[in-house]
Design an enzyme around this catalytic site. Structure first.
Site, mmCIF file in Angstrom:
data_model
loop_
_atom_site.group_PDB
_atom_site.id
_atom_site.type_symbol
_atom_site.label_atom_id
_atom_site.label_comp_id
_atom_site.label_asym_id
_atom_site.label_seq_id
_atom_site.Cartn_x
_atom_site.Cartn_y
_atom_site.Cartn_z
ATOM 1 N N HIS A 132 0.838 -1.207 0.000
ATOM 2 C CA HIS A 132 0.000 0.000 0.000
ATOM 3 C C HIS A 132 0.863 1.243 0.000
ATOM 4 O O HIS A 132 2.085 1.161 0.115
ATOM 5 C CB HIS A 132 -1.011 -0.029 1.153
ATOM 6 C CG HIS A 132 -0.415 0.101 2.522
ATOM 7 N ND1 HIS A 132 0.394 -0.856 3.082
ATOM 8 C CD2 HIS A 132 -0.506 1.087 3.448
ATOM 9 C CE1 HIS A 132 0.757 -0.472 4.291
ATOM 10 N NE2 HIS A 132 0.235 0.714 4.531
ATOM 11 N N HIS A 146 1.460 3.937 1.920
ATOM 12 C CA HIS A 146 2.003 4.714 3.039
ATOM 13 C C HIS A 146 3.524 4.813 2.989
ATOM 14 O O HIS A 146 4.217 3.872 2.584
ATOM 15 C CB HIS A 146 1.560 4.102 4.371
ATOM 16 C CG HIS A 146 0.111 4.379 4.681
ATOM 17 N ND1 HIS A 146 -0.617 3.631 5.572
ATOM 18 C CD2 HIS A 146 -0.731 5.322 4.197
ATOM 19 C CE1 HIS A 146 -1.860 4.111 5.633
ATOM 20 N NE2 HIS A 146 -1.948 5.128 4.799
ATOM 21 N N ASP A 200 5.909 4.661 5.138
ATOM 22 C CA ASP A 200 6.775 3.686 5.815
ATOM 23 C C ASP A 200 6.822 2.349 5.058
ATOM 24 O O ASP A 200 7.473 1.411 5.490
ATOM 25 C CB ASP A 200 6.350 3.480 7.285
ATOM 26 C CG ASP A 200 4.955 2.912 7.437
ATOM 27 O OD1 ASP A 200 4.032 3.351 6.717
ATOM 28 O OD2 ASP A 200 4.761 2.013 8.285
ATOM 29 N N HIS A 201 6.152 2.289 3.894
ATOM 30 C CA HIS A 201 6.181 1.087 3.056
ATOM 31 C C HIS A 201 6.796 1.346 1.683
ATOM 32 O O HIS A 201 7.215 0.402 1.012
ATOM 33 C CB HIS A 201 4.764 0.506 2.913
ATOM 34 C CG HIS A 201 4.191 0.099 4.233
ATOM 35 N ND1 HIS A 201 4.004 -1.214 4.603
ATOM 36 C CD2 HIS A 201 3.821 0.842 5.304
ATOM 37 C CE1 HIS A 201 3.533 -1.254 5.833
ATOM 38 N NE2 HIS A 201 3.408 -0.019 6.292
ATOM 39 N N HIS A 246 -7.380 -0.793 5.721
ATOM 40 C CA HIS A 246 -6.339 0.133 6.196
ATOM 41 C C HIS A 246 -6.187 1.258 5.165
ATOM 42 O O HIS A 246 -6.250 2.432 5.499
ATOM 43 C CB HIS A 246 -5.041 -0.642 6.382
ATOM 44 C CG HIS A 246 -3.875 0.192 6.819
ATOM 45 N ND1 HIS A 246 -3.817 0.802 8.050
ATOM 46 C CD2 HIS A 246 -2.716 0.522 6.188
ATOM 47 C CE1 HIS A 246 -2.664 1.463 8.152
ATOM 48 N NE2 HIS A 246 -1.982 1.319 7.036
ATOM 49 N N ASP A 281 -0.062 -3.747 6.326
ATOM 50 C CA ASP A 281 -0.702 -3.254 7.548
ATOM 51 C C ASP A 281 -2.152 -3.721 7.651
ATOM 52 O O ASP A 281 -2.997 -3.020 8.226
ATOM 53 C CB ASP A 281 -0.672 -1.713 7.584
ATOM 54 C CG ASP A 281 0.720 -1.168 7.849
ATOM 55 O OD1 ASP A 281 1.626 -1.951 8.180
ATOM 56 O OD2 ASP A 281 0.887 0.065 7.723
ATOM 57 N N HIS A 306 4.863 -4.632 10.915
ATOM 58 C CA HIS A 306 5.242 -3.920 12.144
ATOM 59 C C HIS A 306 5.420 -4.868 13.322
ATOM 60 O O HIS A 306 4.740 -5.884 13.421
ATOM 61 C CB HIS A 306 4.172 -2.884 12.529
ATOM 62 C CG HIS A 306 4.116 -1.702 11.598
ATOM 63 N ND1 HIS A 306 4.883 -0.582 11.766
ATOM 64 C CD2 HIS A 306 3.375 -1.485 10.485
ATOM 65 C CE1 HIS A 306 4.624 0.287 10.799
ATOM 66 N NE2 HIS A 306 3.703 -0.232 9.996
HETATM 67 FE FE FE Z 1 2.869 0.763 8.174
HETATM 68 ZN ZN ZN Z 2 0.132 1.704 6.528
#
Ligand code: FE
Ligand code: ZN
Length: 269
Positions: free
Chosen positions: A62, A64, A66-67, A121, A143, A181
């Site tokens: 996805h 985001h 942090d990905h 998410h 996530d 995570h």
């Molecule tokens: Fe994440």
């Molecule tokens: Zn995420």
């Protein structure tokens, strides 16, 4: 670095720690590597150099940061790597757009990946499922599903998330859940409020505490263990529904309402 697929001789699987609590999963076959959700490039570049691996593909779940934060830099260093990502989201350098039921066959890799749409998410979130010969299967779920938890509903509805989680729990019980995570201990602390008498949860808490004390990841987990102890997969269990009603102080009429209440409870905890 710990190989979590030690029973398989052809492949290795590594969780690379990134940021505070992210894992970037690396699947290795011969001298090739597939990297999932590289939020940062640096840990991946170091690992690939150290292990002398070529980067074949990036799998993105996805959009985001942090990905996907490391995608551009990795693509600069490895221009031949293919970037796979969800059809319905903006992903940097995306070469191939994927959605439900697509299968990926990567050149030189004796294994194929199945794609699942798992909105909730984010709306375009996808997951990657792969089955090895023998009793090994791996799920990269970003996530969506965590160890004893699930992703927050930033874009989707509780109904969508319940449906998405249902697709994941329909996978084989031995599936290794590779979430993005390290949230296990805090998730368990909350889950014990929902199900204080769940002995699987207590067992997992002991295990996870030992793993973290030794600096080890608590992932991957097995789908069977998630089914036994993850409240978000147990909204149909009478004890869990009762605890949710107690928290909400109102009737909850179906699994989606129980799930939505659990999600709110966790958000507020
Ligand atoms: Fe994440
Ligand atoms: Zn995420």
């Amino acid at each position: 670095m710990l190989n979590v697929l030690e029973t398989n001789t052809e492949f290795s699987l590594y969780p690379l720690p990134a940021f505070n609590d992210n894992y970037i999963w690396v699947l290795q076959h011969n001298r090739q590597a597939i990297v999932v959700d590289p939020g940062q490039a640096q840990p991946v570049l170091e690992f690939l150099a150290q292990q002398q691996l070529e980067l074949t593909a990036l799998l993105i779940t996805h959009h985001h940061g942090d990905h996907v934060g490391g995608v551009r830099t990795l693509k600069q260093h490895y221009p031949h790597a293919t970037v796979y990502g969800p059809k319905h989201e903006d992903i940097p350098c995306k070469d191939v757009a994927l959605n439900e039921s697509d299968t990926l066959q990567l050149p030189g890799w004796p294994i194929s990946f199945t794609v699942l749409d798992v909105p909730g998410h984010t709306l375009g979130h996808i997951a990657y499922f792969l089955e090895f010969t023998g009793d090994t299967a791996v799920l990269f779920c970003g996530d969506t599903l965590f160890s004893v938890g699930c992703g927050r509903l930033f874009e989707g509805t509780p109904t969508q998330m319940v449906e998405s989680l249902g697709k994941l729990t329909a996978l084989p019980a031995h599936t290794l859940v590779c979430a993005a995570h390290e949230y296990t201990l805090s998730n368990i602390a909350w889950a014990l409020q929902v199900e204080p008498h769940n002995s699987d949860l207590h067992t997992r808490q002991q295990q996870a505490m030992q793993q973290r004390q030794r600096g080890l990841p608590t992932l991957p987990t097995r789908m069977a263990d998630e089914l036994a102890s993850n409240p978000f997969l147990r909204a149909h269990v009478p004890n869990v529904a009762q605890a949710a009603r107690q928290y909400a102080q109102r009737p909850l009429n179906n699994v989606v309402e129980v799930f939505a209440c659990l999600r709110e409870w966790k958000n507020n905890s």
